[in-house]
Design a protein around this motif. Structure first.
Motif, PDB file in Angstrom:
ATOM      1  N   ASP A 201     -12.651   8.060  -0.682  1.00 17.84           N
ATOM      2  CA  ASP A 201     -11.533   7.131  -0.621  1.00 17.84           C
ATOM      3  C   ASP A 201     -10.579   7.608   0.493  1.00 17.84           C
ATOM      4  O   ASP A 201     -10.079   8.722   0.428  1.00 17.84           O
ATOM      5  CB  ASP A 201     -10.829   7.187  -1.998  1.00 17.84           C
ATOM      6  CG  ASP A 201      -9.608   6.300  -2.071  1.00 17.84           C
ATOM      7  OD1 ASP A 201      -9.337   5.557  -1.124  1.00 17.84           O
ATOM      8  OD2 ASP A 201      -8.899   6.380  -3.106  1.00 17.84           O
ATOM      9  N   PRO A 202     -10.343   6.791   1.532  1.00 17.75           N
ATOM     10  CA  PRO A 202      -9.476   7.235   2.642  1.00 17.75           C
ATOM     11  C   PRO A 202      -8.000   7.203   2.241  1.00 17.75           C
ATOM     12  O   PRO A 202      -7.196   6.481   2.819  1.00 17.75           O
ATOM     13  CB  PRO A 202      -9.791   6.228   3.746  1.00 17.75           C
ATOM     14  CG  PRO A 202     -10.146   4.973   3.011  1.00 17.75           C
ATOM     15  CD  PRO A 202     -10.842   5.416   1.733  1.00 17.75           C
ATOM     16  N   ASN A 203      -7.678   8.029   1.253  1.00 13.69           N
ATOM     17  CA  ASN A 203      -6.389   7.945   0.579  1.00 13.69           C
ATOM     18  C   ASN A 203      -5.350   8.769   1.320  1.00 13.69           C
ATOM     19  O   ASN A 203      -4.966   9.861   0.899  1.00 13.69           O
ATOM     20  CB  ASN A 203      -6.596   8.489  -0.836  1.00 13.69           C
ATOM     21  CG  ASN A 203      -5.468   8.089  -1.744  1.00 13.69           C
ATOM     22  OD1 ASN A 203      -4.314   8.093  -1.318  1.00 13.69           O
ATOM     23  ND2 ASN A 203      -5.785   7.735  -2.972  1.00 13.69           N
ATOM     24  N   TRP A 204      -4.853   8.241   2.417  1.00 14.03           N
ATOM     25  CA  TRP A 204      -3.998   9.036   3.302  1.00 14.03           C
ATOM     26  C   TRP A 204      -2.625   9.322   2.701  1.00 14.03           C
ATOM     27  O   TRP A 204      -1.972  10.287   3.107  1.00 14.03           O
ATOM     28  CB  TRP A 204      -3.871   8.370   4.666  1.00 14.03           C
ATOM     29  CG  TRP A 204      -3.271   6.996   4.636  1.00 14.03           C
ATOM     30  CD1 TRP A 204      -3.936   5.821   4.545  1.00 14.03           C
ATOM     31  CD2 TRP A 204      -1.879   6.660   4.700  1.00 14.03           C
ATOM     32  NE1 TRP A 204      -3.050   4.775   4.540  1.00 14.03           N
ATOM     33  CE2 TRP A 204      -1.789   5.258   4.645  1.00 14.03           C
ATOM     34  CE3 TRP A 204      -0.707   7.386   4.804  1.00 14.03           C
ATOM     35  CZ2 TRP A 204      -0.572   4.574   4.685  1.00 14.03           C
ATOM     36  CZ3 TRP A 204       0.514   6.725   4.848  1.00 14.03           C
ATOM     37  CH2 TRP A 204       0.566   5.327   4.783  1.00 14.03           C
ATOM     38  N   GLY A 205      -2.198   8.529   1.726  1.00 10.65           N
ATOM     39  CA  GLY A 205      -0.908   8.802   1.068  1.00 10.65           C
ATOM     40  C   GLY A 205      -0.880  10.202   0.473  1.00 10.65           C
ATOM     41  O   GLY A 205       0.136  10.883   0.485  1.00 10.65           O
ATOM     42  N   ARG A 206      -2.040  10.628  -0.041  1.00 12.61           N
ATOM     43  CA  ARG A 206      -2.095  11.968  -0.631  1.00 12.61           C
ATOM     44  C   ARG A 206      -2.024  13.058   0.431  1.00 12.61           C
ATOM     45  O   ARG A 206      -1.525  14.143   0.172  1.00 12.61           O
ATOM     46  CB  ARG A 206      -3.384  12.114  -1.436  1.00 12.61           C
ATOM     47  CG  ARG A 206      -3.396  11.145  -2.607  1.00 12.61           C
ATOM     48  CD  ARG A 206      -4.568  11.400  -3.500  1.00 12.61           C
ATOM     49  NE  ARG A 206      -4.564  10.394  -4.565  1.00 12.61           N
ATOM     50  CZ  ARG A 206      -5.605  10.160  -5.355  1.00 12.61           C
ATOM     51  NH1 ARG A 206      -6.716  10.867  -5.199  1.00 12.61           N
ATOM     52  NH2 ARG A 206      -5.518   9.251  -6.301  1.00 12.61           N
TER      53      ARG A 206
ATOM     54  N   ILE B 169       1.028   4.225  -1.827  1.00 14.09           N
ATOM     55  CA  ILE B 169       1.780   4.645  -0.644  1.00 14.09           C
ATOM     56  C   ILE B 169       1.278   3.875   0.569  1.00 14.09           C
ATOM     57  O   ILE B 169       0.084   3.646   0.719  1.00 14.09           O
ATOM     58  CB  ILE B 169       1.587   6.166  -0.418  1.00 14.09           C
ATOM     59  CG1 ILE B 169       2.249   6.961  -1.554  1.00 14.09           C
ATOM     60  CG2 ILE B 169       2.135   6.611   0.935  1.00 14.09           C
ATOM     61  CD1 ILE B 169       2.069   8.469  -1.440  1.00 14.09           C
TER      62      ILE B 169
ATOM     63  N   ASN C  36      -8.715  10.283 -10.218  1.00 14.13           N
ATOM     64  CA  ASN C  36      -8.226  10.518  -8.866  1.00 14.13           C
ATOM     65  C   ASN C  36      -9.258  10.294  -7.784  1.00 14.13           C
ATOM     66  O   ASN C  36      -8.934  10.251  -6.601  1.00 14.13           O
ATOM     67  CB  ASN C  36      -7.613  11.912  -8.769  1.00 14.13           C
ATOM     68  CG  ASN C  36      -6.261  11.912  -9.439  1.00 14.13           C
ATOM     69  OD1 ASN C  36      -5.372  11.195  -8.996  1.00 14.13           O
ATOM     70  ND2 ASN C  36      -6.128  12.653 -10.528  1.00 14.13           N
TER      71      ASN C  36
ATOM     72  N   ALA D 277      -9.869  12.621  -3.981  1.00 22.92           N
ATOM     73  CA  ALA D 277     -10.043  11.406  -3.169  1.00 22.92           C
ATOM     74  C   ALA D 277     -11.268  11.540  -2.280  1.00 22.92           C
ATOM     75  O   ALA D 277     -12.024  10.573  -2.095  1.00 22.92           O
ATOM     76  CB  ALA D 277      -8.798  11.146  -2.321  1.00 22.92           C
TER      77      ALA D 277
ATOM     78  N   ALA E 194       0.452   3.135   7.913  1.00 24.09           N
ATOM     79  CA  ALA E 194      -0.954   2.745   7.941  1.00 24.09           C
ATOM     80  C   ALA E 194      -1.350   2.222   9.321  1.00 24.09           C
ATOM     81  O   ALA E 194      -0.623   1.437   9.919  1.00 24.09           O
ATOM     82  CB  ALA E 194      -1.200   1.661   6.895  1.00 24.09           C
TER      83      ALA E 194
ATOM     84  N   THR F 235       3.049  17.210  -5.179  1.00 25.87           N
ATOM     85  CA  THR F 235       4.349  16.559  -5.337  1.00 25.87           C
ATOM     86  C   THR F 235       4.298  15.204  -4.642  1.00 25.87           C
ATOM     87  O   THR F 235       3.530  15.023  -3.708  1.00 25.87           O
ATOM     88  CB  THR F 235       5.473  17.394  -4.694  1.00 25.87           C
ATOM     89  OG1 THR F 235       5.234  17.480  -3.292  1.00 25.87           O
ATOM     90  CG2 THR F 235       5.523  18.778  -5.296  1.00 25.87           C
TER      91      THR F 235
ATOM     92  N   ASN G 259       9.704  16.549  -1.366  1.00 26.82           N
ATOM     93  CA  ASN G 259       8.703  16.246  -0.351  1.00 26.82           C
ATOM     94  C   ASN G 259       9.379  15.734   0.920  1.00 26.82           C
ATOM     95  O   ASN G 259      10.313  14.933   0.854  1.00 26.82           O
ATOM     96  CB  ASN G 259       7.718  15.196  -0.892  1.00 26.82           C
ATOM     97  CG  ASN G 259       6.431  15.147  -0.071  1.00 26.82           C
ATOM     98  OD1 ASN G 259       6.455  14.787   1.107  1.00 26.82           O
ATOM     99  ND2 ASN G 259       5.334  15.544  -0.682  1.00 26.82           N
TER     100      ASN G 259
ATOM    101  N   MET H  47      -0.243  12.704   3.177  1.00 31.78           N
ATOM    102  CA  MET H  47       1.188  12.738   3.498  1.00 31.78           C
ATOM    103  C   MET H  47       1.915  13.565   2.446  1.00 31.78           C
ATOM    104  O   MET H  47       2.784  14.386   2.760  1.00 31.78           O
ATOM    105  CB  MET H  47       1.760  11.316   3.532  1.00 31.78           C
ATOM    106  CG  MET H  47       1.139  10.411   4.573  1.00 31.78           C
ATOM    107  SD  MET H  47       1.450  10.910   6.281  1.00 31.78           S
ATOM    108  CE  MET H  47       3.034  10.106   6.568  1.00 31.78           C
ATOM    109  N   GLY H  48       1.548  13.373   1.182  1.00 32.83           N
ATOM    110  CA  GLY H  48       2.139  14.154   0.100  1.00 32.83           C
ATOM    111  C   GLY H  48       1.931  15.643   0.312  1.00 32.83           C
ATOM    112  O   GLY H  48       2.861  16.442   0.197  1.00 32.83           O
TER     113      GLY H  48
ATOM    114  N   PHE I  70       8.344  13.729   3.112  1.00 34.45           N
ATOM    115  CA  PHE I  70       8.216  12.281   3.281  1.00 34.45           C
ATOM    116  C   PHE I  70       8.864  11.598   2.087  1.00 34.45           C
ATOM    117  O   PHE I  70       8.195  11.191   1.146  1.00 34.45           O
ATOM    118  CB  PHE I  70       6.742  11.874   3.373  1.00 34.45           C
ATOM    119  CG  PHE I  70       6.037  12.446   4.551  1.00 34.45           C
ATOM    120  CD1 PHE I  70       6.206  11.902   5.812  1.00 34.45           C
ATOM    121  CD2 PHE I  70       5.217  13.556   4.408  1.00 34.45           C
ATOM    122  CE1 PHE I  70       5.549  12.440   6.915  1.00 34.45           C
ATOM    123  CE2 PHE I  70       4.557  14.096   5.500  1.00 34.45           C
ATOM    124  CZ  PHE I  70       4.728  13.542   6.754  1.00 34.45           C
TER     125      PHE I  70
END
Lengths: 403, 403
Positions: B316-321, A123, A398, B311, B353, A227, A55, B323-324, A57
């Motif tokens: 859910d404001p799951n921004w890590g996903r 994250i 999830n 999400a 964030a 990933t 990935n 980015m993934g 990032f």
């Protein structure tokens, strides 16, 4: 699961650290009620190899460990935490990973360049360094297996294996542990795995072997096609078994390779089986492909298809979806002569429905392991992949878990 | 939805067939209680263009329609059925598709080379040709819209649009209908879509325009990452509006392109919104990409990620996903300077964030359309993609529906 064993390799009943390795795990307070921090330590610097997320990032600890291992291919310790991935955390995140490395080195009285760092969890949040520092303060050098649970996130249970075999007349131990269980997909971008052994082998040789074996094991599992930014597999070999340094021309080299494959294969399949919300392990064998790579590609496409995964959850022998998944790859396929078996029962012959006993099929798909075999009728290539079914529970986990 | 309209294009309140087009739909008995067969007919042969599934297992009707259109780029009729895909049905399946074509031609008194065939439904079962024959017998030439429901499978509602605009001083009508709603993924491998218009344009020009517009619309939607064996988009233009034959150098050409884009874009987004089990439409805008292609790739990776989709179901404001999902593409990304907005609210700044109002964000994610905007900070390229959330209902439908 299909994990190859040979008569020269003994699987141990309990998790056992190889000679010279110590470890510990505890709840530092990064999350409530579960262990969240742990470490590994070897009495002497160990040859080290790693593979890391692809990935773009890449998280701070992942970058740091990669740089550290690549510098000399040696490590003496790994410090790990769950609950916080230290990913997408900018300059401060990089400083915090370096601090974890430095503090661990200081406590163990070794050079920071011999310490790897691994984090997993949410994250985008900075690590609470006070909690990390206090946790580190309490870590001991023990032979317990607490670290194998300290790294878990949504995993239901730890994934561990210990085996023994002889090299050069010396007893060698190899032990592995891993965590999944979402964001499990290709190219080593997916989880944490750690293997320790007291075998003697150079870091370069270990790296070569790891890269090769990971392609056949960890890179052939998928849970959800996503990933992550953090994941890695790291292997430490401290040489305390005192075998002659392993090279490919030695008679015992194949034993080591077989043992290594068994450990990685077991951990990879355990991750697939414990995929988020999974109720079944799906194993796909592709035969008759033009070559190995195309077989691997098709095997992985099948276990990666949401429609196939949902059908297997429903215990529905829905071969049309397998045809869909196969057909959307670029692999060479004899489109009029594909055969498919579910758990050994022929369901597709010459790319059309085969006659089968519906009751027998239904019972077979009720098993906790579903084996799919596909013959592409286009060559001699074979390949395997592992995944899990897609369940209500996956969506629930999830929709609720903020990572 | 974001469907561009211009002041020169009027959206009609009800589904309206362009001049010279007739249609009908009925329950032939391929399934119980729902219409399952229908057709289209034009008084005169129409210029025709099509795009077809890229799946290697192309179904018999799909192959036949492709060959038929490619021969002369003209069609005068389309015969369609749901409930049975006539896919993975071998030689007999090809014969059955040809029979459907021949019978339809005979009934309409036109050449078989002017009839297209489309089927959707279960894979691997032979069409009951007696049922098809009897159904065909009852089809009439009417102006009703029954065909728009006769092609549906797990869709919750029909997807239709009718617009009017002027070309050359003549009023032109363009109407489209489509079906989804699982196996919706890239490269036109995914659904049935039909557009009819009385505009005058050559088949070659229409084909060129269709291929170009499909890349921006149908090929940018995803429901579950799976492609099917049957799907196609076919466009018929019968010229009865009597405009001067359209060419790119005409002043009104841009109006036609805008109208065509509006119809395809509406149908594509409707399919995403009515994805299997979907509760929300997800629209992704990518800006700051190196180029358009990379922007499209990243936009599609985001709407295709199971973790992102789950999400969004969980609001859910799951921004890590996100980015993934961005990081696992090959697109150029300024990894330290990515920005992300959910429904216009900044949540990621410089790949970390951003501060946001949690209550405002929560309320915003409760909407039925979630717009995600991503700035890769790597160039001027922009792109869009559409998908839906991943819900319990998706799993339920696909664990139970044997296709």
């Amino acid at each position: 699961m299909t994990v190859t064993t040979t008569k020269n390799i003994t699987t141990l009943a309990t998790y056992t650290w190889p000679q010279g390795f110590y470890s510990d795990g505890l709840n530092a307070g990064l999350r409530e009620g579960k262990k969240d921090m742990g470490w590994l330590y070897s009495e002497v610097p160990a040859a080290a190899a790693g593979v890391y997320t692809t990935n773009q990032f890449q998280a701070a600890p992942t970058k740091l460990t990669k740089q550290t291992i690549e510098a000399t291919h040696h490590l003496q310790a790994m410090i790990m935490n769950s609950a916080n991935a230290n990913s997408c955390t900018g300059v401060q995140g990089a400083q915090n990973a370096a601090l974890m490395q430095a503090w661990t080195a200081q406590k163990l009285g070794i050079a920071p360049e011999l310490v790897g760092v691994a984090s997993t969890g949410i994250i985008g949040e900075q690590l609470p360094m006070g909690v990390i520092e206090a946790g580190l303060d309490h870590l001991q050098l023990t032979k317990n297996d607490a670290v194998t649970t300290a790294i878990l996130t949504t995993d239901l249970h730890p994934k561990t294996i210990s085996i023994q075999f002889e090299l050069d007349g010396q007893t060698v131990t190899m032990s592995g542990f891993a965590k999944g269980s979402g964001m499990i997909h290709p190219n080593m971008a997916t989880m944490l795995g750690f293997v320790t052994t007291d075998a003697q082998i150079t870091g370069d040789q270990l790296q070569k072997l790891l890269s090769q074996e990971v392609d056949e094991t960890f890179n052939q599992i998928t849970v959800d096609g996503d990933t992550s930014t953090n994941d890695m597999v790291v292997v430490l070999a401290n040489g305390m078994a005192n075998n002659q340094t392993l090279t490919p021309d030695q008679e015992d080299y194949d034993t080591f390779v077989a043992a290594f494959h068994q450990v990685l294969s077991f951990l990879a399949q355990s991750i697939a089986q414990d995929g988020e919300g999974a109720s079944k392990l799906v194993e796909t064998d592709v035969i008759g492909a033009l070559n190995h790579d195309e077989a691997q590609m098709v095997a992985k496409a099948i276990v990666g298809s949401n429609l196939v995964k949902a059908a297997i959850f429903g215990e529905d022998p829905n071969w049309g979806r397998l045809m869909g998944a196969i057909g959307q790859t670029d692999a060479h396929v004899d489109v009029d002569h594909v055969s498919i078996w579910f758990n050994g029962l022929l369901i597709v012959k010459n790319s059309q429905a085969a006659l089968f006993d519906a009751a027998e099929m239904k019972a077979s798909l009720g098993e906790s392991v579903v084996k799919i075999k596909v013959d592409l009728n286009s060559g001699e290539g074979t390949g395997q992949a592992w995944g899990c079914d897609l369940t209500y529970q996956y969506v629930k986990i999830n929709a609720a878990y903020h990572s």
